[in-house]
Design a protein around this motif. Structure first.
Motif, PDB file in Angstrom:
ATOM      1  N   ALA A 186     -41.366 -22.211   1.179  1.00  0.00           N
ATOM      2  CA  ALA A 186     -42.462 -22.136   2.141  1.00  0.00           C
ATOM      3  C   ALA A 186     -42.190 -22.899   3.434  1.00  0.00           C
ATOM      4  CB  ALA A 186     -43.756 -22.641   1.501  1.00  0.00           C
ATOM      5  N   LYS A 187     -41.544 -24.051   3.332  1.00  0.00           N
ATOM      6  CA  LYS A 187     -41.318 -24.876   4.526  1.00  0.00           C
ATOM      7  C   LYS A 187     -40.417 -24.193   5.555  1.00  0.00           C
ATOM      8  CE  LYS A 187     -37.579 -27.565   2.376  1.00  0.00           C
ATOM      9  NZ  LYS A 187     -37.156 -28.930   1.966  1.00  0.00           N
ATOM     10  N   TYR A 188     -39.661 -23.183   5.124  1.00  0.00           N
ATOM     11  CA  TYR A 188     -38.775 -22.464   6.045  1.00  0.00           C
ATOM     12  C   TYR A 188     -39.472 -21.297   6.735  1.00  0.00           C
ATOM     13  CZ  TYR A 188     -35.271 -25.094   3.447  1.00  0.00           C
ATOM     14  OH  TYR A 188     -34.548 -26.113   2.859  1.00  0.00           O
ATOM     15  N   LYS A 189     -40.708 -21.025   6.335  1.00  0.00           N
ATOM     16  CA  LYS A 189     -41.517 -19.956   6.924  1.00  0.00           C
ATOM     17  C   LYS A 189     -40.766 -18.623   6.983  1.00  0.00           C
ATOM     18  CE  LYS A 189     -44.258 -23.215   9.633  1.00  0.00           C
ATOM     19  NZ  LYS A 189     -44.748 -23.634  10.981  1.00  0.00           N
ATOM     20  N   PRO A 190     -40.362 -18.107   5.839  1.00  0.00           N
ATOM     21  CA  PRO A 190     -39.634 -16.828   5.827  1.00  0.00           C
ATOM     22  C   PRO A 190     -40.516 -15.683   6.300  1.00  0.00           C
ATOM     23  CG  PRO A 190     -40.310 -17.434   3.603  1.00  0.00           C
ATOM     24  CD  PRO A 190     -40.603 -18.621   4.472  1.00  0.00           C
ATOM     25  N   VAL A 191     -39.901 -14.642   6.827  1.00  0.00           N
ATOM     26  CA  VAL A 191     -40.663 -13.499   7.327  1.00  0.00           C
ATOM     27  C   VAL A 191     -41.133 -12.595   6.195  1.00  0.00           C
ATOM     28  CG1 VAL A 191     -39.519 -13.523   9.569  1.00  0.00           C
ATOM     29  CG2 VAL A 191     -38.559 -12.139   7.712  1.00  0.00           C
ATOM     30  N   TYR A 192     -40.476 -12.664   5.033  1.00  0.00           N
ATOM     31  CA  TYR A 192     -40.868 -11.828   3.901  1.00  0.00           C
ATOM     32  C   TYR A 192     -40.437 -12.495   2.599  1.00  0.00           C
ATOM     33  CZ  TYR A 192     -43.035  -7.211   3.529  1.00  0.00           C
ATOM     34  OH  TYR A 192     -43.951  -6.187   3.386  1.00  0.00           O
ATOM     35  N   TRP A 193     -41.186 -12.202   1.545  1.00  0.00           N
ATOM     36  CA  TRP A 193     -40.906 -12.733   0.215  1.00  0.00           C
ATOM     37  C   TRP A 193     -40.615 -11.560  -0.715  1.00  0.00           C
ATOM     38  CZ3 TRP A 193     -41.875 -18.148  -0.755  1.00  0.00           C
ATOM     39  CH2 TRP A 193     -42.493 -18.830   0.305  1.00  0.00           C
ATOM     40  N   TRP A 194     -39.486 -11.615  -1.420  1.00  0.00           N
ATOM     41  CA  TRP A 194     -39.103 -10.512  -2.292  1.00  0.00           C
ATOM     42  C   TRP A 194     -38.948 -10.971  -3.737  1.00  0.00           C
ATOM     43  CZ3 TRP A 194     -39.140  -5.668  -0.412  1.00  0.00           C
ATOM     44  CH2 TRP A 194     -39.017  -5.493   0.969  1.00  0.00           C
ATOM     45  N   LEU A 195     -39.463 -10.149  -4.657  1.00  0.00           N
ATOM     46  CA  LEU A 195     -39.229 -10.352  -6.080  1.00  0.00           C
ATOM     47  C   LEU A 195     -38.084  -9.431  -6.494  1.00  0.00           C
ATOM     48  CD1 LEU A 195     -42.158 -11.419  -5.660  1.00  0.00           C
ATOM     49  CD2 LEU A 195     -42.674 -10.583  -7.969  1.00  0.00           C
ATOM     50  N   ASP A 196     -37.021 -10.007  -7.003  1.00  0.00           N
ATOM     51  CA  ASP A 196     -35.850  -9.255  -7.438  1.00  0.00           C
ATOM     52  C   ASP A 196     -36.033  -8.900  -8.924  1.00  0.00           C
ATOM     53  OD1 ASP A 196     -33.382  -8.319  -8.222  1.00  0.00           O
ATOM     54  OD2 ASP A 196     -32.238 -10.008  -7.447  1.00  0.00           O
TER      55      ASP A 196
END
Length: 277
Positions: free
Chosen positions: A154-164
């Motif tokens: 979360a601290k890196y503020k990713p543009v998207y979160w993916w479940l592999d």
């Protein structure tokens, strides 16, 4: 088939010598210009290379890569690689525990290179998404994995979160487990949550993917290092992983290459839904 060759007369011989000299000069001239093969040339289907305006600074014909601790930071020239891609998806974890030690992840599942990969690409203004290999064997464990995924990224503020999602890790109610992971991640505050899988895997296991904001499908075709085949599916998808043998200057090993099919899909995943200007 053998082709009969005609004998040349004297005039023909002279003409042939002149033409041969011209051809040789042309070859010598061309040898000074190294032409790289187009990595998006297809072998069994037409491919349209789309380039955005110079003002946007984004060419969606360039690959999007996904990487993990198996790609060592010490082996990567981030400056050179960044010039050849439009986005990167970095693995954060392989579950929350490992049965065996390996060079890519700690025993608690955390990817050893995630922090370095994320920071180095973000410093170079490459949009970074993140993914977690789903490995829970119960609803409770799925929620724990989601919590750790969020805590670590979360601290890196990713543009998207993916479940592999590549294997069935629960004996029953696997759909319930995947949904528990997604819901818990959203509850923690993650925005833009997608699922990575394969079309055959969805069908074979009756997976429900409609609750996700996006679908990322793996379909390699001949796995040639180039885009040579697309998923034949009715599942709507925004991102396509088309080879595990991509090559870029700045890294000597193979890389996973991915593509979007439209500017809208790129904006959705890597530009937080905003239109490029």
């Amino acid at each position: 088939m053998n082709i009969m060759r005609k004998h040349l007369n004297i005039v023909g011989t002279v003409v042939t010598v002149v033409l041969s000299a011209c051809f040789a000069a042309l070859i010598i001239g061309l040898s000074f210009t190294k032409v790289q093969p187009d990595p998006f040339s297809a072998t069994d289907e037409p491919v349209t290379k789309v380039k955005l305006s110079a003002a946007s600074g984004v060419d969606i014909a360039k690959p999007i890569i996904d990487i993990s601790g198996w790609q060592l930071p010490s082996d990567m020239d981030y400056d050179t690689i960044s010039q050849q891609i439009t986005g990167v998806i970095v693995r954060v974890q392989h579950g929350i525990s490992m049965k065996k030690k390996n060079n890519a992840a700690y025993m608690n599942g955390k990817d050893k290179a995630m922090a370095t990969h994320i920071k180095e690409f973000q410093k170079r203004n490459i949009p970074v998404a993140v993914y977690a290999y789903v490995n829970g064997n119960s609803v409770a464990e799925m929620k724990k994995e989601a919590d750790k995924f969020y805590e670590r990224a979360a601290k890196y503020k990713p543009v998207y979160w993916w479940l592999d999602v590549e294997e069935v890790t629960m004996k029953k109610d696997f759909n319930k487990g995947i949904e528990a992971f997604r819901a818990e991640l959203a509850k923690k505050g993650a925005k833009n949550i997608g699922i990575y899988t394969q079309d055959w895997f969805v069908t074979a296991n009756n997976l429900t993917v409609t609750s996700f904001d996006s679908v990322w499908l793996a379909h390699y075709g001949g796995d040639t290092g180039y885009w040579d085949s697309s998923p034949d599916t009715t599942i709507p998808y925004d991102l396509h992983q088309y080879t595990s043998r991509g090559r870029l200057n700045g890294f000597s090993g193979d890389l996973d290459f991915n593509r979007v099919t439209s500017v809208a899909d790129y904006n959705k995943i890597f530009n937080k839904g905003k239109l490029l200007k």
